[in-house]
Motif scaffolding. Structure first.
Motif, short mmCIF file in Angstrom:
data_model
loop_
_atom_site.label_atom_id
_atom_site.label_comp_id
_atom_site.label_asym_id
_atom_site.label_seq_id
_atom_site.Cartn_x
_atom_site.Cartn_y
_atom_site.Cartn_z
N PHE A 193 0.81 -1.22 0.00
CA PHE A 193 0.00 0.00 0.00
C PHE A 193 0.85 1.28 0.00
O PHE A 193 0.36 2.36 0.29
CB PHE A 193 -0.97 -0.03 1.19
CG PHE A 193 -2.00 -1.12 1.06
CD1 PHE A 193 -3.10 -0.97 0.23
CD2 PHE A 193 -1.84 -2.32 1.76
CE1 PHE A 193 -4.04 -1.99 0.09
CE2 PHE A 193 -2.77 -3.35 1.64
CZ PHE A 193 -3.87 -3.18 0.78
N GLY A 194 2.14 1.14 -0.27
CA GLY A 194 3.00 2.34 -0.39
C GLY A 194 3.29 3.01 0.94
O GLY A 194 3.45 4.24 1.01
N LEU A 195 3.35 2.20 2.01
CA LEU A 195 3.51 2.80 3.34
C LEU A 195 4.91 2.59 3.93
O LEU A 195 5.13 2.90 5.11
CB LEU A 195 2.44 2.22 4.28
CG LEU A 195 0.99 2.54 3.88
CD1 LEU A 195 -0.01 1.76 4.72
CD2 LEU A 195 0.72 4.04 4.01
N VAL A 196 5.82 2.06 3.15
CA VAL A 196 7.16 1.76 3.68
C VAL A 196 8.20 2.65 3.00
O VAL A 196 8.50 2.48 1.81
CB VAL A 196 7.51 0.27 3.46
CG1 VAL A 196 8.89 -0.04 4.04
CG2 VAL A 196 6.46 -0.63 4.11
N GLY A 197 8.70 3.62 3.75
CA GLY A 197 9.69 4.54 3.17
C GLY A 197 10.58 5.11 4.25
O GLY A 197 10.59 4.60 5.39
N ASP A 198 11.30 6.17 3.92
CA ASP A 198 12.28 6.68 4.89
C ASP A 198 11.66 7.60 5.94
O ASP A 198 12.37 8.17 6.76
CB ASP A 198 13.46 7.34 4.17
CG ASP A 198 13.02 8.57 3.39
OD1 ASP A 198 11.83 8.93 3.45
OD2 ASP A 198 13.88 9.16 2.70
N ARG A 199 10.35 7.73 5.89
CA ARG A 199 9.67 8.42 7.00
C ARG A 199 8.63 7.51 7.64
O ARG A 199 7.60 7.98 8.12
CB ARG A 199 9.04 9.71 6.51
CG ARG A 199 10.10 10.76 6.34
CD ARG A 199 9.60 12.08 5.92
NE ARG A 199 10.73 12.99 5.90
CZ ARG A 199 10.80 14.11 6.57
NH1 ARG A 199 9.80 14.52 7.31
NH2 ARG A 199 11.88 14.86 6.49
N SER A 200 8.89 6.22 7.58
CA SER A 200 7.98 5.26 8.20
C SER A 200 8.59 4.76 9.50
O SER A 200 9.78 4.44 9.53
CB SER A 200 7.73 4.07 7.28
OG SER A 200 7.24 4.51 6.03
#
Ligand code: GUN
Ligand code: ZN
Length: 441
Positions: free
Chosen positions: A258-265
């Motif tokens: 769902f596009g929820l894993v990044g460098d601000r997660s």
């Protein structure tokens, strides 16, 4: 306005003590000066070097007390303040029996405000000046927290908790409504003074695919807001998640889809994760909130900090209390339990490593290392004054408060994180202002 000048012993970090030697990562000034202007650090250095320049200024001297940057709590639930220490269950049962009924009360904004204010004061009494905070599904519970944090000038990251299923009716929201509420809150609060916003699906179990799709849409619309949730805390939770999302390869993959894993997660717990998930978190630049008191209290398991801090696949990690599953607002107590969690795995954790996880390490986990986490000039002047002799036992253990060198400091700060708690905090400053002073000294 004339600068505010603080004198004492200072400890902070210039690098990561998990990867660098103590002498290359720890900065210790036995007699230092911190100069503050407009809430920011204007100068920092040895008293000997700096004092002549500020000879006419009034100095607030803390003698042999130890001063560190304000602590950062990477994951904590403010509505759970009143149900801390609820007996005898593991995660899913504990949520049903104690947590959800308590969170229902936060529909009432006045009640929520009273607890939000109490909660923020607890943070300050424990030397915590920044935190990543979960609220409830009620927009009012988010607003009052932001208002109270703004009044105190604290750096708080928070967001409305997203829940659309597998919870009692009174804690279920509609996905489209929650999307609209979150969107409005991002526009109102994100970047206002020191406040920042986190899109906060509670965990995979309580969100429908529709809700996670909308959370991903929000993240795409507002790329610089955070994503904050729980991940792989408990065995039953992981099993149920796999049943709910059969097309996902593992728990992390649910959030990835769902596009929820990044460098601000920011993912709390990450106990039941395999090596592949650790590698993907590393590649994404995501952060883990290590919650040792909570993991022991709910019997969730032992977080593999050494794996997260591997040179091959390093992951950003910060320390977190996770109250109300966590058993203390004190990050000292949390450090003590982090040490024990590592001991149970045949590993260790030095006091410097523990303090790093609650200061510069956590700031890096939040991509806020240009603003908080150390005494670098230009950063916001959040700091804590610690009394290493705060109790008779601590005084017996540390007959000399001050340390001559790093070795002595390592020993004294270790005793502090094992024996210390909120009594150890002598004073807390936020943006250069004294916001709490321990009247028992
Ligand atoms: N997972 C989902 N919700 C919660 C919570 O409130 N506390 C903890 N520890 N884990 C959770
Ligand atoms: Zn939590």
């Amino acid at each position: 306005m004339s600068p505010k000048i603080i004198r004492g012993s200072f400890l902070d970090f210039v690098d990561d003590p998990f990867f660098q030697s103590e002498s290359d990562s720890v900065r210790y000034l036995p007699d230092g000066l911190l100069v503050i202007e407009d809430g920011k650090i204007a100068a920092f250095g040895a008293y000997k070097t700096l004092s002549a320049k500020y000879a006419d200024a009034e100095v607030i001297s803390y003698g042999d007390k130890l001063i560190t940057p304000g602590l950062i709590d990477l994951h904590v639930h403010y509505p759970q303040t009143e149900m801390i220490a609820a007996y005898g269950e593991q995660l899913l049962q504990w949520l049903d029996k104690y947590t959800f009924p308590t969170e229902a009360k936060f529909k009432d904004p006045e009640y929520a405000r009273t607890i939000a204010a109490f909660f923020l004061e607890q943070l300050l009494h424990n030397g915590t000046t920044s935190a990543v905070v979960l609220t409830t599904i009620f927009p009012e519970s988010v607003e009052v927290l932001f208002e109270e944090a703004r009044d105190r000038q604290m750096r708080i990251i928070a967001g409305q908790v997203l829940m659309t299923r597998h919870a009692p009716e009174f804690l279920i929201n509609d996905a489209k409504t929650a999307y609209a509420q979150t969107r409005e809150q991002i526009q109102q609060w994100h970047g206002l003074d020191r406040l920042l916003y986190a899109i906060t699906p509670r965990f995979a179990i309580t969100s429908t695919p529709e809700e996670l799709t909308l959370a991903g849409k929000l993240k795409a619309e507002f790329p610089d807001v955070y994503v904050h949730t729980h991940l792989a805390e408990n065995v039953q939770e992981v099993k149920f998640t796999a049943e709910l999302f059969p097309e996902s390869t593992d728990y992390l993959d649910v959030y990835e889809q769902f596009g929820l894993v990044g460098d601000r997660s920011i993912f709390a717990h990450c106990i039941q994760l395999d090596d592949s998930a650790f590698q993907r978190l590393s590649a994404a630049g995501s952060a883990i909130a290590f919650c040792p008191t909570s993991n022991l209290f709910l019997g969730s398991g032992l977080f593999r900090l050494d794996q997260a801090k591997s040179t091959e696949y390093p992951i950003k990690v910060g320390l977190a209390t996770d109250v109300g599953a966590g058993t203390s607002f004190s990050q000292l107590q949390t450090m003590g339990d982090a040490y024990k969690v590592m001991q149970l795995q045949g590993k260790s954790l030095s006091a410097f490593q523990a303090f790093y996880l609650a200061t510069l390490g956590a700031a890096k986990a939040l991509s806020l290392e240009d603003k908080i986490g150390s005494f670098e000039v230009g950063k916001e002047a959040d700091f804590v004054v610690w009394d290493l002799q705060a109790t008779p036992l601590m005084k017996l253990r540390n007959p000399q408060a001050q340390s001559e060198n790093l070795e002595e400091l390592a020993e004294k700060t270790f005793a502090m994180m094992i024996l210390g708690d909120e009594r150890t905090v002598r004073a807390t400053y936020v943006a250069g202002e004294l916001v709490y002073e321990n009247s028992n000294v």
